[in-house]
Design a protein around this motif. Structure first.
Motif, PDB file in Angstrom:
ATOM      1  N   LEU A 297       1.376  -1.116  -0.435  1.00  0.00           N
ATOM      2  CA  LEU A 297       0.245   0.386  -0.533  1.00  0.00           C
ATOM      3  C   LEU A 297       0.959   1.407  -0.017  1.00  0.00           C
ATOM      4  O   LEU A 297       2.295   1.593   0.795  1.00  0.00           O
ATOM      5  N   ASN A 298       0.348   1.834  -0.523  1.00  0.00           N
ATOM      6  CA  ASN A 298       1.624   3.362  -0.967  1.00  0.00           C
ATOM      7  C   ASN A 298       0.796   3.881   0.293  1.00  0.00           C
ATOM      8  O   ASN A 298      -0.122   5.142   0.187  1.00  0.00           O
ATOM      9  N   PHE A 304      -5.264   5.332   2.423  1.00  0.00           N
ATOM     10  CA  PHE A 304      -4.717   4.425   3.312  1.00  0.00           C
ATOM     11  C   PHE A 304      -4.325   5.009   4.779  1.00  0.00           C
ATOM     12  O   PHE A 304      -3.123   4.096   6.011  1.00  0.00           O
ATOM     13  N   ARG A 310      -6.583  -0.660   6.615  1.00  0.00           N
ATOM     14  CA  ARG A 310      -5.443  -0.737   5.914  1.00  0.00           C
ATOM     15  C   ARG A 310      -5.815  -2.676   6.537  1.00  0.00           C
ATOM     16  O   ARG A 310      -5.991  -3.826   6.122  1.00  0.00           O
ATOM     17  N   ASN A 387      -4.642  -1.166  -8.437  1.00  0.00           N
ATOM     18  CA  ASN A 387      -4.222  -1.741  -7.100  1.00  0.00           C
ATOM     19  C   ASN A 387      -3.447  -2.167  -8.994  1.00  0.00           C
ATOM     20  O   ASN A 387      -4.449  -2.647 -10.616  1.00  0.00           O
ATOM     21  N   ASP A 435      -1.301   3.320  -6.499  1.00  0.00           N
ATOM     22  CA  ASP A 435      -1.423   3.029  -5.087  1.00  0.00           C
ATOM     23  C   ASP A 435      -1.427   1.595  -4.627  1.00  0.00           C
ATOM     24  O   ASP A 435      -1.568   2.143  -3.117  1.00  0.00           O
ATOM     25  N   SER A 436      -2.197   0.643  -5.234  1.00  0.00           N
ATOM     26  CA  SER A 436      -1.776  -0.806  -4.538  1.00  0.00           C
ATOM     27  C   SER A 436      -0.656  -1.228  -5.001  1.00  0.00           C
ATOM     28  O   SER A 436      -0.736  -1.591  -6.444  1.00  0.00           O
ATOM     29  N   ALA A 471       6.932   1.515  -0.006  1.00  0.00           N
ATOM     30  CA  ALA A 471       5.528   2.246   0.134  1.00  0.00           C
ATOM     31  C   ALA A 471       4.922   3.418   1.087  1.00  0.00           C
ATOM     32  O   ALA A 471       4.658   3.415   1.492  1.00  0.00           O
TER      33      ALA A 471
END
Length: 550
Positions: A297-298, A304, A310, A387, A435-436, A471
């Motif tokens: 996850l960023n 987030f 999370r 994602n 983003d992820s 991250a």
């Protein structure tokens, strides 16, 4: 050496502080079980890879598949064997307290170098190259992959062409492991250049390794040729070809058809294992690796920053079903970023439970309420994100679709935006433009558990740091723990500290750990010299030893 419960002497060996009598030479990498290799390089081996190697300067930011090429072209001062022992490469011996190469406080280092090593262009390798390499890593204008540990070096002195010493500002226990991954580059080629980030060398490198640069067709393959002046045993094949095949199904099909001789990163997908192990003329085996598959996850994205988000996402991921249905039970669920074979791994972490009801409660209690379209939002932030992973990796793509459906049930919108490997693992990954991401990462450095380069707040490239903290995770407690662990040599205390780090990371969840890989590897019968090494990031770590026994 016992790496699950090392003795004190083993612990010191892990850091290169003590050694056994005599000088270890690189030919100890050859297993006595192998048949006799040819007297001169002959034939070729084609290695199939699903991600395209694009980084050929070994000091610049890179991923695992780049390692496979770089380890063929370059050498470090020391290597690490499958059982975790440091052995010399460009050095004549591993510095220890016993041989005078290391001071008892771990501050003074001295390396003695081989006198028979030449760069691929014929120039001699000397201590000046070592000094230049260590200084280049710290050059603020150079885009280094890792500065951790190197930034403690002071007073580098070239004693002679075959001897060099330096002082460390403070003790740093993982440094020998870092040197394993620090390949030397030629001073005579790079020093005269103003812009080393874009040097011609970076696309046509000159190393000391068992293979020389041949040619490259971007998007298709690259060819290396035997270095017949190599200082150690090997190479035994004339040509080593890395063939880029991004679609895992096509990669496996070419392994079946014989178009490739070795199937490397990302190997044989688990859904093909049952068929693969019955293929005639192929050797197929399941090999544990230190790679941990996670959703990164960023942490700079507003979606987030709330820990409840999370935790809710993690609770909504049915990772056991992913492992059983998509990975055929070959992977092992985990809560840590460390491989479970590591001496530093702790099993005492909260166990993941797939529970969408709990996920909904977490989000409700944190104030994330469904909007008109059913997607939760709070303070103007929609709980929507993309994602990404490698296009053509069908198991990850199926995992994404499975997670996408699960998150939709709790009011979270996850879109899928996959990219070709060369784009995915370029600046999109290294500069945290995502983003992820679903990704498999090796967090260890050799057998050492130092993760400063991954989790330290000053290792974020997108914020000007040197490292691989993509991250963008920051936690002062983790920074302090990593610093403390790096400065002490008591293995039991280091194990305690790394247990604390694992606990904090598990609580903070900058990455959502899913499983530790067990890869299905395959090669044609008749290829000798292949040896798994959990202490390296790639299977082709010892290609100098490969040969055809037929």
């Amino acid at each position: 050496m016992n790496f699950t419960n090392p003795s004190r002497r083993d612990a010191l060996k892990m850091m290169g502080l003590v050694g056994t009598a005599g000088v270890f030479m690189p030919n100890l990498l050859v297993s006595p079980a192998f048949a006799s290799p040819p007297s001169a390089p002959t034939g070729q081996i084609v290695v199939g890879v699903s991600q395209e190697p694009t980084v050929f300067n070994p000091l610049m930011p890179r991923i695992e598949v780049d390692d496979g090429v770089q380890l063929s072209l370059f050498d470090a001062l020391v290597r690490i064997t499958p059982d975790g022992e440091f052995i010399p490469a460009l050095a004549t011996e591993v510095p220890t307290i016993e041989n005078g190469g290391l001071s008892e406080d771990g501050l003074n280092w001295r390396f003695k170098l081989r006198d028979d090593v030449k760069w691929h262009d014929g120039e001699p390798f000397t201590a000046e190259d070592v000094k230049f390499t260590l200084e280049l890593i710290l050059d603020p204008n150079f885009r280094s992959w890792r500065t951790t540990g190197h930034d403690l070096i002071r007073d580098i002195e070239v004693i002679s062409p075959t001897e060099i010493k330096w002082r460390m500002e403070e003790p740093f226990a993982p440094y020998m492991s870092i040197l394993v991954e620090t390949m030397m580059v030629p001073k005579h080629i790079l020093e005269p250049l103003e812009d080393r980030n874009n040097a011609p060398f970076n696309q046509a490198p000159v190393g000391t390794g068992a293979f020389k640069w041949g040619s490259r067709r971007a998007g298709d393959h690259l060819e290396l040729v035997a270095n017949e002046d190599y200082f150690a045993d090997g190479p035994y094949v004339e040509r080593l070809i890395f063939k880029y095949i991004p679609d895992l199904t096509v990669l496996y099909t070419q392994f079946k058809s014989g178009d490739i001789d070795i199937i490397s990163n990302q190997y044989i997908s688990p859904d093909n294992y049952a068929e693969a192990k019955s293929l005639a003329g192929r050797v197929v085996e399941v090999v544990p690796t230190s790679t941990v598959e996670s959703m990164f996850l960023n942490m700079e994205k507003p979606q987030f920053r709330d820990p409840a988000v999370r935790e809710a996402i993690y609770a909504a991921i049915d990772k056991q079903t992913i492992i059983e249905a998509l990975y055929y039970g070959l992977a092992t669920p985990t809560e840590s970023y460390l491989p479970q074979q590591s001496y530093y791994y702790t099993p005492d972490l909260p166990k993941h439970e797939y529970n969408t009801e709990r996920a909904n409660t977490l989000l409700d209690d944190a104030g994330w309420m469904p909007g008109e379209d059913g997607i939760r939002e709070k303070d103007g932030v929609r709980l929507s994100f993309s994602n990404s992973t490698t296009s053509g990796n069908h198991l990850r793509e199926q995992t994404q679709q499975f997670i996408q459906q699960s998150l939709g049930q709790i009011g979270i919108e996850m879109s899928i935006e996959n990219l070709p490997p060369a784009v995915m693992w370029g600046e999109y990954w290294t500069m945290s433009e995502f983003d992820s991401v679903i990704v498999g990462v090796v967090f260890t450095t050799g057998a050492d558990a130092d993760v400063t380069v991954r989790f330290s707040s000053d290792a974020i490239p997108a914020q000007g740091g040197r490292g691989a903290n993509t991250a963008q995770y920051t936690n002062p407690e983790v920074d302090e723990l990593l610093k403390e662990a790096g400065e002490i040599f008591d293995q039991e205390r280091r194990k305690e500290i790394y247990r604390e780090v694992q606990q904090v990371i598990r609580e903070d969840l900058p990455l959502l750990p899913m499983f530790q890989y067990a890869t299905v590897r395959g090669h044609k019968e008749g290829i000798e010299g292949i040896e798994p090494n959990i202490n390296t990031r790639i299977d082709t770590w010892n290609v100098a030893q490969y040969y055809w026994n037929k």
